[in-house]
Motif scaffolding. Structure first.
Motif: not given
Length: 80
Positions: A9-16, A18-26
């Motif tokens: 549960e603690e990792r889930q927000p961090l992963e989200e 990271l996904t947003r950052k990857q999407d923005a970079h892409e």
């Protein structure tokens, strides 16, 4: 087992995040490549080191998520 669930549960927000950052970079990389080559998908894909088909897929996903890049993908996304 409860410790794993708490950790998960603690990792889930961090992963989200990271996904947003990857999407923005892409999105930024795709936009810059298309701008650099005046919307030429073949040249932009070659510059990015991906296939033309994969670049079309990425453009479509970005446009669907954010309603952007319509100038470059009118034939599929931005029909009016």
């Amino acid at each position: 087992m409860p410790a794993y669930n708490a950790l998960h549960e603690e990792r889930q927000p961090l992963e989200e995040g990271l996904t947003r950052k990857q999407d923005a970079h892409e999105k930024e990389a795709v936009s810059k490549a298309l701008d650099r080559f005046n919307g030429n998908v073949t040249k932009a894909a070659k510059h990015l080191g991906i296939s033309r088909q994969l670049l079309h897929y990425k453009i479509k996903n970005i446009a669907l998520k954010e309603k952007t890049l319509c100038n470059y993908y009118k034939k599929v996304i931005c029909k009016t």
